[in-house]
Enzyme design. Structure first.
Site, mmCIF file in Angstrom:
data_model
loop_
_atom_site.group_PDB
_atom_site.id
_atom_site.type_symbol
_atom_site.label_atom_id
_atom_site.label_comp_id
_atom_site.label_asym_id
_atom_site.label_seq_id
_atom_site.Cartn_x
_atom_site.Cartn_y
_atom_site.Cartn_z
ATOM 1 N N CYS A 114 -6.045 -0.560 16.045
ATOM 2 C CA CYS A 114 -4.837 -0.265 16.654
ATOM 3 C C CYS A 114 -4.674 0.521 18.104
ATOM 4 O O CYS A 114 -3.434 0.445 18.414
ATOM 5 C CB CYS A 114 -3.966 1.066 15.317
ATOM 6 S SG CYS A 114 -3.787 0.464 14.140
ATOM 7 N N HIS A 251 0.275 5.979 18.080
ATOM 8 C CA HIS A 251 0.197 5.532 17.366
ATOM 9 C C HIS A 251 0.778 5.866 15.718
ATOM 10 O O HIS A 251 0.975 6.875 15.714
ATOM 11 C CB HIS A 251 -0.976 4.842 16.976
ATOM 12 C CG HIS A 251 -1.707 3.771 15.993
ATOM 13 N ND1 HIS A 251 -0.840 2.683 15.673
ATOM 14 C CD2 HIS A 251 -2.229 4.101 15.098
ATOM 15 C CE1 HIS A 251 -0.950 2.132 14.869
ATOM 16 N NE2 HIS A 251 -1.816 2.852 14.200
ATOM 17 N N ASN A 289 2.670 0.890 9.873
ATOM 18 C CA ASN A 289 1.773 1.388 10.655
ATOM 19 C C ASN A 289 1.860 -0.243 11.387
ATOM 20 O O ASN A 289 1.300 -1.213 10.163
ATOM 21 C CB ASN A 289 0.731 1.963 10.272
ATOM 22 C CG ASN A 289 0.015 1.798 11.449
ATOM 23 O OD1 ASN A 289 -0.258 1.313 12.246
ATOM 24 N ND2 ASN A 289 -1.677 2.499 11.259
HETATM 25 N N1 ACO Z 1 0.977 7.213 -4.019
HETATM 26 C C1 ACO Z 1 0.908 7.871 -4.841
HETATM 27 N N2 ACO Z 1 -0.670 8.202 -4.281
HETATM 28 C C2 ACO Z 1 -1.328 7.436 -3.948
HETATM 29 C C3 ACO Z 1 -1.189 6.927 -2.477
HETATM 30 C C4 ACO Z 1 -0.048 6.684 -2.791
HETATM 31 N N3 ACO Z 1 0.645 5.875 -2.250
HETATM 32 N N4 ACO Z 1 -1.984 6.879 -2.238
HETATM 33 C C5 ACO Z 1 -3.087 7.539 -2.732
HETATM 34 N N5 ACO Z 1 -2.889 8.596 -3.652
HETATM 35 C C6 ACO Z 1 -3.202 9.868 -4.755
HETATM 36 C C7 ACO Z 1 -4.945 9.177 -4.574
HETATM 37 O O1 ACO Z 1 -5.055 9.093 -4.782
HETATM 38 C C8 ACO Z 1 -5.348 10.944 -4.634
HETATM 39 O O2 ACO Z 1 -5.359 11.242 -5.719
HETATM 40 P P1 ACO Z 1 -6.788 11.261 -6.749
HETATM 41 O O3 ACO Z 1 -6.275 13.169 -5.521
HETATM 42 O O4 ACO Z 1 -5.537 11.383 -7.988
HETATM 43 O O5 ACO Z 1 -7.872 11.230 -6.259
HETATM 44 C C9 ACO Z 1 -4.131 12.017 -3.540
HETATM 45 O O6 ACO Z 1 -3.153 10.838 -3.866
HETATM 46 C C10 ACO Z 1 -3.887 12.308 -2.771
HETATM 47 O O7 ACO Z 1 -4.486 11.897 -1.424
HETATM 48 P P2 ACO Z 1 -5.438 12.172 -0.547
HETATM 49 O O8 ACO Z 1 -6.721 11.350 0.212
HETATM 50 O O9 ACO Z 1 -5.431 13.148 -0.316
HETATM 51 O O10 ACO Z 1 -3.550 11.890 0.212
HETATM 52 P P3 ACO Z 1 -4.112 12.148 1.856
HETATM 53 O O11 ACO Z 1 -2.945 13.299 1.669
HETATM 54 O O12 ACO Z 1 -4.624 12.529 2.973
HETATM 55 O O13 ACO Z 1 -2.999 11.216 2.529
HETATM 56 C C11 ACO Z 1 -3.076 9.441 3.483
HETATM 57 C C12 ACO Z 1 -3.639 9.946 2.148
HETATM 58 C C13 ACO Z 1 -1.757 8.642 3.393
HETATM 59 C C14 ACO Z 1 -3.511 7.170 3.317
HETATM 60 C C15 ACO Z 1 -4.026 9.757 5.086
HETATM 61 O O14 ACO Z 1 -5.135 9.948 4.651
HETATM 62 C C16 ACO Z 1 -3.693 8.895 5.864
HETATM 63 O O15 ACO Z 1 -2.930 8.683 6.456
HETATM 64 N N6 ACO Z 1 -4.929 9.057 6.727
HETATM 65 C C17 ACO Z 1 -4.968 7.934 7.656
HETATM 66 C C18 ACO Z 1 -4.743 6.438 7.530
HETATM 67 C C19 ACO Z 1 -4.482 5.251 9.089
HETATM 68 O O16 ACO Z 1 -3.964 6.356 9.439
HETATM 69 N N7 ACO Z 1 -5.628 4.101 9.060
HETATM 70 C C20 ACO Z 1 -4.642 3.380 9.799
HETATM 71 C C21 ACO Z 1 -5.275 3.832 10.796
HETATM 72 S S1 ACO Z 1 -5.077 2.740 11.952
HETATM 73 C C22 ACO Z 1 -5.368 1.414 11.957
HETATM 74 O O17 ACO Z 1 -6.636 0.214 12.919
HETATM 75 C C23 ACO Z 1 -5.383 -0.369 11.187
#
Ligand code: ACO
Length: 332
Positions: A114, A251, A289
């Site tokens: 990204c 981003h 995103n």
């Molecule tokens: N709906 C409901 N629950 C969910 C969802 C969803 N869509 N997705 C994950 N959960 C659950 C998980 O399974 C987890 O459950 P568990 O505790 O029973 O295992 C719980 O929610 C909490 O998960 P966390 O990982 O602690 O959630 P967090 O608050 O960290 O949010 C997220 C997750 C949104 C993915 C965050 O970590 C994030 O934004 N990370 C960066 C991702 C990113 O930006 N990636 C792209 C990079 S750019 C590129 O090059 C494409």
């Protein structure tokens, strides 16, 4: 060295809207969870005929129009993208052909997750600064829906499609002042493509927590490095530098990452709570995103809505697969 101005911006998003409520019917998730954890309400999804090429073409066509140049003035085309399918020949060549750009110009795709737009902008900046070219076009365009697994709630709620573009031109006023690019190849598998199912289609896989932890520090570091490249400024000087910044276009990966990066900077520099957060331009609610498109799209919208104006000092800052990160300091 020459000055390099951004003389036109353009963007494009597909018509189809995929809302959080639509996703509730596809995976075990909720509008509340997605909104609270990411800041996203909806995202745009390309139809089967739309690609990074067709979206990039529209965005660049709009940027050329705003720049009030002729398309044959462009001497180089750089396309930041991760989703050219097939991966060669490049999306850049196809976009150049669709827009009938000048024959024999150099064109290429640049893949840096990204951060591809920040990297591409820095590349274009160098070619204009050095005097080699007068006018360079930079596009960020991605169709992440093509590599998103709509059975995986960890990823499918985050991503969308779109494109953004800018035209750079040599000028007599300060424009792109400085860029900083970085990377962490040791964490390259935190965002990966993995095969799934019998046909072996490859979908994006990510270690969300790892990417999150990396992103806030990396974005903060890049913001500091474009303002204070030598790292020698006192806290007082850094406060003064940040106070001069009118807007930060980050981003759009997760609103919590954007806010965490702002808070991290505020405490590091010693600015009051909210001083940097309020400068953040945020469009994630509408688009999710959309990778390399997210920064030029947010920049173009902020311009159109009057949130940013000519003369403003702005930081464009990103991170992404690779892992990569980077920022560009720009006087608009
Ligand atoms: N709906 C409901 N629950 C969910 C969802 C969803 N869509 N997705 C994950 N959960 C659950 C998980 O399974 C987890 O459950 P568990 O505790 O029973 O295992 C719980 O929610 C909490 O998960 P966390 O990982 O602690 O959630 P967090 O608050 O960290 O949010 C997220 C997750 C949104 C993915 C965050 O970590 C994030 O934004 N990370 C960066 C991702 C990113 O930006 N990636 C792209 C990079 S750019 C590129 O090059 C494409």
């Amino acid at each position: 060295m020459h000055h390099v101005g951004i003389i036109g911006t353009g963007s494009y998003v597909p018509e189809k809207v995929l809302t959080n409520h639509d996703l509730e019917k596809m995976v075990e998730t909720s509008d509340k969870w997605i909104l609270e954890r990411t800041g996203i309400r909806e995202r745009r999804i390309a139809d089967e005929n739309e690609t990074n090429v067709t979206m990039g073409r529209h965005a660049l066509e709009r940027a050329i129009k705003k720049a009030r140049i002729d398309r044959t003035d462009i001497e180089m085309l750089i396309v930041g993208t991760n989703t050219t399918d097939p991966t060669w020949p490049s999306a850049a060549g196809h976009i150049a052909q669709l827009l009938n750009l000048r024959k024999n110009i150099p064109f290429f795709d640049l893949q840096a997750g990204c951060t591809g737009f920040n990297y591409s902008l820095a590349m274009g900046e160098q070619f204009v600064k050095s005097g080699q070219y007068k006018t360079v076009a930079v596009v960020g365009s991605d169709k992440l829906s093509a590599i998103t697994d709509y059975e995986d709630r960890n990823t499918c709620v985050l991503f969308g499609d779109g494109a953004g573009a800018v035209v750079l031109q040599r000028g007599d006023k300060e424009g792109i002042i400085r860029s900083h690019l970085g990377g962490a190849y040791q964490s390259r598998l935190a965002l990966d493509l993995r095969k799934k199912g019998e046909n072996g289609h490859r979908f994006m896989w990510m270690d969300g927590r790892k990417v999150y932890a990396f992103a806030k520090g990396a974005m903060a570091e890049s913001c500091l490095r474009v303002l204070d490249p030598g790292g020698m400024a006192s806290k007082e000087d850094l406060c003064a530098l940040f106070n001069r910044v009118d807007g930060i276009v980050p981003h759009q990966a997760n609103v919590r990452i954007i806010h965490s990066a702002a808070e991290h900077l505020e405490s590091k520099v010693g600015l009051p709570d909210g001083a940097i957060k309020k400068k953040m331009i945020i469009t994630i609610e509408k688009y999710g995103n959309n990778s390399t498109a997210s920064i030029p799209l947010a920049l173009d919208e902020a311009f159109q809505e009057g949130r940013l104006r000519k003369g403003n000092l702005v930081i464009l800052v990103g991170f992404g697969a690779g892992l990569t990160y980077g920022a560009n300091l720009v006087r608009l």
